[in-house]
Scaffold this motif. Structure first.
Motif, PDB file in Angstrom:
ATOM      1  N   SER A  90      -2.272  54.960 -59.149  1.00 47.71           N
ATOM      2  CA  SER A  90      -1.886  53.877 -58.222  1.00 47.71           C
ATOM      3  C   SER A  90      -0.379  53.653 -58.257  1.00 47.71           C
ATOM      4  O   SER A  90       0.247  53.420 -57.217  1.00 47.71           O
ATOM      5  CB  SER A  90      -2.591  52.572 -58.593  1.00 47.71           C
ATOM      6  OG  SER A  90      -3.986  52.694 -58.451  1.00 47.71           O
ATOM      7  N   THR A 110      -8.671  50.787 -60.196  1.00 55.19           N
ATOM      8  CA  THR A 110      -9.005  51.092 -58.809  1.00 55.19           C
ATOM      9  C   THR A 110     -10.472  51.495 -58.745  1.00 55.19           C
ATOM     10  O   THR A 110     -10.925  52.317 -59.531  1.00 55.19           O
ATOM     11  CB  THR A 110      -8.124  52.249 -58.295  1.00 55.19           C
ATOM     12  OG1 THR A 110      -6.774  51.924 -58.559  1.00 55.19           O
ATOM     13  CG2 THR A 110      -8.329  52.463 -56.805  1.00 55.19           C
ATOM     14  N   GLU A 129      -5.899  57.799 -53.241  1.00 57.77           N
ATOM     15  CA  GLU A 129      -6.281  57.738 -54.652  1.00 57.77           C
ATOM     16  C   GLU A 129      -7.799  57.718 -54.758  1.00 57.77           C
ATOM     17  O   GLU A 129      -8.473  56.881 -54.173  1.00 57.77           O
ATOM     18  CB  GLU A 129      -5.717  56.478 -55.325  1.00 57.77           C
ATOM     19  CG  GLU A 129      -6.216  56.350 -56.773  1.00 57.77           C
ATOM     20  CD  GLU A 129      -5.684  55.112 -57.508  1.00 57.77           C
ATOM     21  OE1 GLU A 129      -4.869  54.370 -56.931  1.00 57.77           O
ATOM     22  OE2 GLU A 129      -6.098  54.916 -58.663  1.00 57.77           O
TER      23      GLU A 129
END
Ligand SMILES: Nc1nc2c(ncn2[C@@H]2O[C@H](COP(=O)(O)OP(=O)(O)OP(=O)(O)O)[C@@H](O)[C@H]2O)c(=O)[nH]1
Ligand SMILES: [Mg+2]
Length: 302
Positions: A90, A110, A129
């Motif tokens: 991230s 995340t 991501e």
């Protein structure tokens, strides 16, 4: 006097970059209001395209609230950012783009795929991501199947691994991706390079391209952008008089460039005049099947 339709289409697409949901709907409505009201020809096609986008955007806005992890593609290529938890994925997306994402010094900060648009080689490319893929992901563990589904749709993979973490953690992730039958062009970002060097990673993965990067070091981020550009394997072709290139997968012909601007132009195009690496001399007249090279400029002939 309306502008030439191919320019118009480019302008419209540019106006929509980065816009989603109600913002995109507003922009599309405004564009519709500004289009000349021809009932046939290229302008009618543009109107149809905009109306279709409008319907699609409205439908998407409704399904977003469901538990879908699909990522809408944007930009000329999509690069998945994959690696063990907490290696700085991230942080890297944040450093390379203007988005704000939650980062944290713990695993699984995340939890769903996060897209971020960034410019590499002068072209907008989407980084996504993919949250920590755990062992057994290809059998569905940790929601792995859905995440791998997103990965499968990408054009390339940027594996991330911290120079300070044991190499086998990355080996596990790479094994999960392989077990899912996904084979994409890939390379490794050795992250947090301010905390050590990548020699252990290089020893563990001699067959992979490895680039060291730290979010604290701008020069390393620039180097990463350069190798990411090569990873996309795209060619940039400029339309004469336009500064923004069209970026296309290889091999790209004159027809592909014309068709990417507007199908109508693709259909009418008979060839082009070419300046640049693929031309024997500046302004060479070529047919529509001529294969273009990165950095060419063309004038489409119809
Ligand atoms: N020293 C240093 N720390 C970094 C760097 N990049 C990220 N970090 C730190 O590493 C931790 C994890 O960063 P994230 O970006 O959340 O990592 P992630 O891979 O997205 O983590 P998950 O989403 O949880 O899998 C944070 O505390 C960051 O501040 C770097 O280049 N150098
Ligand atoms: Mg993260």
């Amino acid at each position: 006097m309306p502008m030439p339709h191919r320019t118009q289409m480019q302008v419209i697409k540019r106006r929509l970059v980065g816009k989603d949901g109600s913002e995109r709907v507003r922009e599309l409505r405004a564009i519709l209001g500004e289009l000349p009201g021809y009932k046939s020809g290229p302008y009618a096609d543009i109107r149809k395209w905009v109306e279709h986008e409008l319907t699609q955007t409205r439908t998407r806005a409704r399904v977003v609230y469901r538990d879908s992890i699909a990522v809408r593609r944007e930009g000329a290529a999509q690069i998945a950012v994959v690696g063990p938890p907490n290696v700085g994925k991230s942080s890297l997306l944040q450093a390379l783009s203007s988005i704000q994402i939650k980062t944290g010094d713990y695993a699984f900060t995340t939890t769903r795929p996060i897209p971020a648009l960034t410019r590499v080689g002068g072209v907008l490319v989407q980084l996504v991501e993919i949250p920590g893929l755990i062992e057994g992901a290809h059998e569905g563990r940790g929601g792995g199947r859905a995440l791998l589904g997103v990965l499968r749709g990408a054009d390339a993979i940027l594996y991330c691994h911290s120079v300070a973490a044991p190499a086998h953690e990355l080996a596990q992730v790479i094994a999960e991706v392989a077990a899912a039958g996904i084979a994409l062009p890939s390379m490794v970002a050795a992250t947090k390079s301010d905390e050590g060097d990548a020699s252990a990673l290089r020893t563990a993965f001699p067959e992979l391209d490895i680039v060291e990067v730290s979010v604290l070091d701008d020069a390393s981020l620039d180097r990463l952008r350069e190798v990411l550009w090569r990873l996309t394997d795209l060619v940039r072709v400029f339309l004469r008089g336009d500064n923004e290139p069209v970026a296309l997968p290889q091999p790209a012909t004159v027809f592909d460039v014309a068709d990417s601007i507007h199908h109508d132009l693709g259909a009418r195009c008979t060839g082009a005049r070419v300046w640049g690496p693929s031309a024997r001399f500046g302004g060479q007249r070529v047919g529509r099947a001529h294969q273009l090279a990165d950095g060419d400029s063309v004038e489409i002939l119809d």
